[in-house]
Design a protein around this motif. Structure first.
Motif, PDB file in Angstrom:
ATOM      1  N   SER A   1     -11.586  21.842  -3.239  1.00  0.00           N
ATOM      2  CA  SER A   1     -11.983  23.236  -3.447  1.00  0.00           C
ATOM      3  C   SER A   1     -11.731  24.031  -2.169  1.00  0.00           C
ATOM      4  N   ILE A   2     -11.518  25.309  -2.329  1.00  0.00           N
ATOM      5  CA  ILE A   2     -11.275  26.198  -1.194  1.00  0.00           C
ATOM      6  C   ILE A   2     -12.616  26.498  -0.512  1.00  0.00           C
ATOM      7  N   PRO A   3     -12.763  26.437   0.817  1.00  0.00           N
ATOM      8  CA  PRO A   3     -11.710  26.198   1.826  1.00  0.00           C
ATOM      9  C   PRO A   3     -11.777  24.791   2.421  1.00  0.00           C
ATOM     10  N   GLU A   4     -12.328  23.831   1.690  1.00  0.00           N
ATOM     11  CA  GLU A   4     -12.578  22.497   2.240  1.00  0.00           C
ATOM     12  C   GLU A   4     -11.279  21.759   2.583  1.00  0.00           C
ATOM     13  N   ILE A   5     -11.332  20.975   3.660  1.00  0.00           N
ATOM     14  CA  ILE A   5     -10.250  20.069   4.043  1.00  0.00           C
ATOM     15  C   ILE A   5     -10.838  18.656   4.023  1.00  0.00           C
ATOM     16  N   PHE A   6     -10.443  17.858   3.038  1.00  0.00           N
ATOM     17  CA  PHE A   6     -11.050  16.543   2.897  1.00  0.00           C
ATOM     18  C   PHE A   6     -10.149  15.452   3.466  1.00  0.00           C
ATOM     19  N   SER A   7     -10.706  14.283   3.622  1.00  0.00           N
ATOM     20  CA  SER A   7      -9.943  13.100   4.016  1.00  0.00           C
ATOM     21  C   SER A   7     -10.400  11.927   3.165  1.00  0.00           C
ATOM     22  N   ILE A   8      -9.566  10.896   3.081  1.00  0.00           N
ATOM     23  CA  ILE A   8      -9.897   9.732   2.259  1.00  0.00           C
ATOM     24  C   ILE A   8      -9.546   8.446   3.002  1.00  0.00           C
ATOM     25  N   ILE A   9     -10.209   7.381   2.608  1.00  0.00           N
ATOM     26  CA  ILE A   9      -9.847   6.012   2.999  1.00  0.00           C
ATOM     27  C   ILE A   9      -9.778   5.204   1.710  1.00  0.00           C
ATOM     28  N   ILE A  10      -8.711   4.419   1.524  1.00  0.00           N
ATOM     29  CA  ILE A  10      -8.534   3.624   0.311  1.00  0.00           C
ATOM     30  C   ILE A  10      -8.814   2.159   0.620  1.00  0.00           C
ATOM     31  N   LEU A  11      -9.683   1.550  -0.185  1.00  0.00           N
ATOM     32  CA  LEU A  11      -9.990   0.124  -0.065  1.00  0.00           C
ATOM     33  C   LEU A  11      -9.391  -0.628  -1.246  1.00  0.00           C
ATOM     34  N   THR A  12      -8.639  -1.692  -0.946  1.00  0.00           N
ATOM     35  CA  THR A  12      -7.984  -2.458  -1.991  1.00  0.00           C
ATOM     36  C   THR A  12      -8.959  -3.445  -2.628  1.00  0.00           C
ATOM     37  N   PRO A  13      -8.605  -4.017  -3.802  1.00  0.00           N
ATOM     38  CA  PRO A  13      -9.463  -5.057  -4.395  1.00  0.00           C
ATOM     39  C   PRO A  13      -9.642  -6.270  -3.491  1.00  0.00           C
ATOM     40  N   GLY A  14      -8.661  -6.515  -2.601  1.00  0.00           N
ATOM     41  CA  GLY A  14      -8.754  -7.665  -1.711  1.00  0.00           C
ATOM     42  C   GLY A  14      -9.489  -7.384  -0.418  1.00  0.00           C
ATOM     43  N   GLY A  15      -9.949  -6.128  -0.223  1.00  0.00           N
ATOM     44  CA  GLY A  15     -10.738  -5.819   0.957  1.00  0.00           C
ATOM     45  C   GLY A  15      -9.987  -5.142   2.086  1.00  0.00           C
ATOM     46  N   GLU A  16      -8.691  -4.962   1.981  1.00  0.00           N
ATOM     47  CA  GLU A  16      -7.953  -4.226   3.005  1.00  0.00           C
ATOM     48  C   GLU A  16      -8.219  -2.726   2.860  1.00  0.00           C
ATOM     49  N   SER A  17      -7.974  -1.988   3.919  1.00  0.00           N
ATOM     50  CA  SER A  17      -8.198  -0.547   3.862  1.00  0.00           C
ATOM     51  C   SER A  17      -7.078   0.192   4.574  1.00  0.00           C
ATOM     52  N   THR A  18      -6.890   1.427   4.189  1.00  0.00           N
ATOM     53  CA  THR A  18      -5.892   2.279   4.837  1.00  0.00           C
ATOM     54  C   THR A  18      -6.529   2.982   6.035  1.00  0.00           C
ATOM     55  N   ALA A  19      -5.700   3.615   6.838  1.00  0.00           N
ATOM     56  CA  ALA A  19      -6.208   4.526   7.857  1.00  0.00           C
ATOM     57  C   ALA A  19      -6.734   5.775   7.157  1.00  0.00           C
ATOM     58  N   VAL A  20      -7.361   6.655   7.897  1.00  0.00           N
ATOM     59  CA  VAL A  20      -7.851   7.910   7.324  1.00  0.00           C
ATOM     60  C   VAL A  20      -6.659   8.786   6.950  1.00  0.00           C
ATOM     61  N   LEU A  21      -6.653   9.257   5.699  1.00  0.00           N
ATOM     62  CA  LEU A  21      -5.605  10.151   5.216  1.00  0.00           C
ATOM     63  C   LEU A  21      -6.209  11.537   5.049  1.00  0.00           C
ATOM     64  N   SER A  22      -5.654  12.513   5.739  1.00  0.00           N
ATOM     65  CA  SER A  22      -6.197  13.866   5.703  1.00  0.00           C
ATOM     66  C   SER A  22      -5.370  14.772   4.805  1.00  0.00           C
ATOM     67  N   SER A  23      -6.037  15.663   4.094  1.00  0.00           N
ATOM     68  CA  SER A  23      -5.345  16.593   3.216  1.00  0.00           C
ATOM     69  C   SER A  23      -4.629  17.690   3.984  1.00  0.00           C
ATOM     70  N   ILE A  24      -4.828  17.751   5.295  1.00  0.00           N
ATOM     71  CA  ILE A  24      -4.159  18.766   6.094  1.00  0.00           C
ATOM     72  C   ILE A  24      -2.752  18.336   6.491  1.00  0.00           C
ATOM     73  N   VAL A  25      -2.450  17.047   6.367  1.00  0.00           N
ATOM     74  CA  VAL A  25      -1.136  16.511   6.740  1.00  0.00           C
ATOM     75  C   VAL A  25      -0.240  16.521   5.510  1.00  0.00           C
ATOM     76  N   SER A  26       0.856  17.289   5.580  1.00  0.00           N
ATOM     77  CA  SER A  26       1.670  17.499   4.386  1.00  0.00           C
ATOM     78  C   SER A  26       2.822  16.520   4.237  1.00  0.00           C
ATOM     79  N   ASN A  27       3.193  15.798   5.296  1.00  0.00           N
ATOM     80  CA  ASN A  27       4.340  14.904   5.169  1.00  0.00           C
ATOM     81  C   ASN A  27       3.994  13.670   4.342  1.00  0.00           C
ATOM     82  N   SER A  28       5.029  13.083   3.737  1.00  0.00           N
ATOM     83  CA  SER A  28       4.839  11.919   2.872  1.00  0.00           C
ATOM     84  C   SER A  28       4.575  10.663   3.700  1.00  0.00           C
ATOM     85  N   LYS A  29       3.600   9.848   3.250  1.00  0.00           N
ATOM     86  CA  LYS A  29       3.285   8.598   3.920  1.00  0.00           C
ATOM     87  C   LYS A  29       3.503   7.431   2.963  1.00  0.00           C
ATOM     88  N   ARG A  30       4.123   6.381   3.457  1.00  0.00           N
ATOM     89  CA  ARG A  30       4.300   5.142   2.695  1.00  0.00           C
ATOM     90  C   ARG A  30       3.366   4.100   3.291  1.00  0.00           C
TER      91      ARG A  30
END
Length: 590
Positions: A349-378
């Motif tokens: 929602s406007i004007p919020e800038i959120f971030s996420i962390i993804i946890l896999t079923p096996g327990g691994e996690s991603t780094a923090v992903l911010s909605s302010i960063v527009s480039n594609s990440k693999r």
């Protein structure tokens, strides 16, 4: 160099939308390098050689301009009576959709069915644009013919087709006029002359529910209406791969659907008759607030006089494909075995800038992903084969809201957790069920705001579905409101076990194209697309009263909706409008 049409059909080319009109000199330059198709005064599509692309991503094309894919809303007591459709067909009103046109862009139509023919055997179909049948010139065959008369006939026939194609301004495919359809119907093997077929039956079912009639058996309200039909081609391989949609799934690009609507509008213009568009497809990808590119396009068309657009609300209400939350929250998502991939959209929602962390079923996690960063990440993992592609837009072009798109490739079966941080109100949507190759759902879903796009377009008539036999809301039907609180759907209409004319099993070509033309029947179909078709027939009846009978000559979509709201049936003790029912049951005002 391949022709524009050859590029459109080729998997070596890709189509992207443009929401501006290039200058004339730019069009000439574009045509040499690519291929440009006009959709409206400010909207078009570029067909691009894939070798010129660095990648297929929202980063390169923006979310707004990458075509979304749409699925038919069908799951393979007489509903017309309760909706008032049968009553207004009788005196004194006798409204049957006479001199009104119904336009349907879907899987085509079985033009040989008696339901779409007049009593004298001629067709009620004004035209079929079959996007799946490439135009084939006969000039080369004429030059090789040793028979001078035959060669001359072929050249004249080819010249007629070239002129028709130029006049109709269709960028690809083949258009069959009513004269050609009637000629085919008079022949022993109609499909040899007009080879357009409805291979799934969905488009034919919609046309039947809107205005089909066989003898004294009435299937739809507008039994005297005429049709303009577009058989949309299936989405190409690269868009399917991008969205992880199986090749065998029915999926249509919004580019081709918008081109279909442009064709129907321009083709019907010389007839000077009211036109009702009916869309029985939907997508759960988009802002869900009426600001998508497709919604904007439909709003512009619905504001034309003597035009109305009816859109189904989808069948995603009970599919656990929507999650709504606020603030810091963990969202759990389950994936089953055998899922090749899926797409997940997160709308902030406007004007919020959120971030996420993804946890896999096996327990691994991603780094923090911010909605302010527009480039594609693999994103890859050490112990799991899953690959996640993450892209974000801080201010998505259509809605202005924050958007993050996650594409999961080879997701590990089990429970995935998405940790939302610094978020205000947010929504997550999964693709429609038919696009998922297996079990993918939220563990704590929200059944609200599950209407499919473009049902949120403000000027269209959006329809949810209920069961006529019991009067109960159909649980699978999409529900409102819109993400911004706009009241949608507009109405509910019968959508369960709707009788339609058809042919079963689906007839397959015999020797020399011959078929068993007697395998006709009466079948039932369930889905919000049937609700939309029934409503389209009712709107055609109303337009006969308003325009053909000169009771309101200058009416357009907004006023039509207002009339229908005044006639909608409501139950005592229920507050309307409602997230499920809209203004309740569609009733043709009498």
């Amino acid at each position: 160099m391949p022709s524009c049409e050859e590029r459109i059909y080729s998997n070596d080319y890709f189509s992207a939308l443009l929401d501006f009109w290039p200058l004339e000199e730019e069009i000439d330059n574009i045509t040499e390098r690519y291929c440009y198709m006009k959709i409206s005064d400010i909207l078009g599509a570029l067909v691009i050689d894939k070798r010129l692309l660095t990648s297929l991503s929202y980063t390169d094309y923006t979310y707004r301009l990458l075509p979304k894919l749409y699925a038919p809303m069908q799951n393979v007591s007489f509903p017309l009576l309760k909706s008032g459709i049968i009553q207004v067909q009788q005196p004194p009103l006798s409204l049957t959709g006479r001199s009104v046109i119904i336009g349907i862009a879907d899987s085509g139509i079985d033009y040989t069915l008696p339901a779409f023919r007049r009593e004298d055997g001629s067709s009620r179909i004004l035209a079929i644009w079959d996007q799946t049948i490439p135009y084939e010139s006969t000039s080369g065959a004429a030059d090789q013919s040793e028979n001078a008369d035959e060669a001359d006939r072929m050249r004249r026939w080819n010249d007629d087709r070239v002129e028709k194609r130029r006049t109709l301004d269709v960028p690809f495919g083949t258009v069959y006029t009513r004269a050609e359809i009637d000629e085919a119907l008079r022949s022993e093997n109609p499909f040899l002359k007009v080879p357009s077929r409805d291979m799934t039956g969905h488009g034919s079912a919609m046309a039947g529910a809107a205005g089909g009639k066989v003898g004294e058996e009435i299937y739809g309200g507008a039994v005297d209406a005429e049709y303009v039909i577009v058989k949309c081609k299936q989405a190409n391989r690269d868009l399917r791969r991008f969205y992880f949609i199986a090749q065998e799934a029915e999926a249509y690009s919004e580019t081709d659907i918008m081109l279909a609507y442009r064709f129907m509008d321009s083709y019907c213009e010389p007839f000077r008759k009211p036109l009702v568009y009916c869309l029985g497809m939907g997508s759960s990808m988009g802002p869900h607030d009426g600001t998508s590119l497709f919604s904007e396009f439909l709003n512009g068309m619905a504001l034309k006089r003597s035009r109305a657009i009816v859109v189904c609300g989808g069948n995603e209400g009970n599919q656990a494909g929507h999650f709504a939350g606020e603030g810091d929250q963990d969202v759990e998502l389950r994936t089953g075995e055998g899922v090749d991939g899926f797409t997940l959209e997160i709308w902030g929602s406007i004007p919020e800038i959120f971030s996420i962390i993804i946890l896999t079923p096996g327990g691994e996690s991603t780094a923090v992903l911010s909605s302010i960063v527009s480039n594609s990440k693999r994103i890859t993992f050490i112990f799991e084969e899953t690959v996640i592609y993450a892209e974000a837009e801080l201010a998505e072009q259509s809605s202005g809201r924050t958007l993050m798109v996650l594409r999961f490739e080879r997701p590990t079966p089990g429970i995935w957790r998405i940790k939302m941080r610094n978020a205000g109100m947010f929504h997550m949507w999964l693709p429609v069920k038919s696009f998922l190759g297996g079990e993918v759902f939220f563990l704590q879903p929200d059944p609200e705001i599950t209407l499919t796009e473009p049902a949120y377009a403000r000027e269209v008539i959006s329809i949810s579905a209920y069961e006529d036999a019991t009067g109960a809301f159909w649980g699978e039907s999409g529900r409102g409101y819109a993400a911004d609180g706009q009241i949608k759907p507009d109405f509910a209409a019968p959508g369960v076990d709707i009788p339609v004319p058809g042919r079963a099993p689906l007839a397959l070509p015999g020797p020399n194209g011959a078929e068993n033309m007697n395998d006709l029947g009466r079948f039932t179909v369930t889905g919000s697309s049937m609700s939309a078709a029934i409503t389209a027939g009712a709107v055609a009846q109303f337009l006969e009263w308003a325009i053909v009978r000169e009771n309101d000559l200058f009416i357009k979509g907004r006023e039509i909706k207002s009339y229908l709201q005044r006639g909608a049936a409501k139950e005592a003790g229920v507050e309307y409008p409602d997230r499920r029912w809209g203004e309740r049951d569609i009733i043709v005002p009498s």
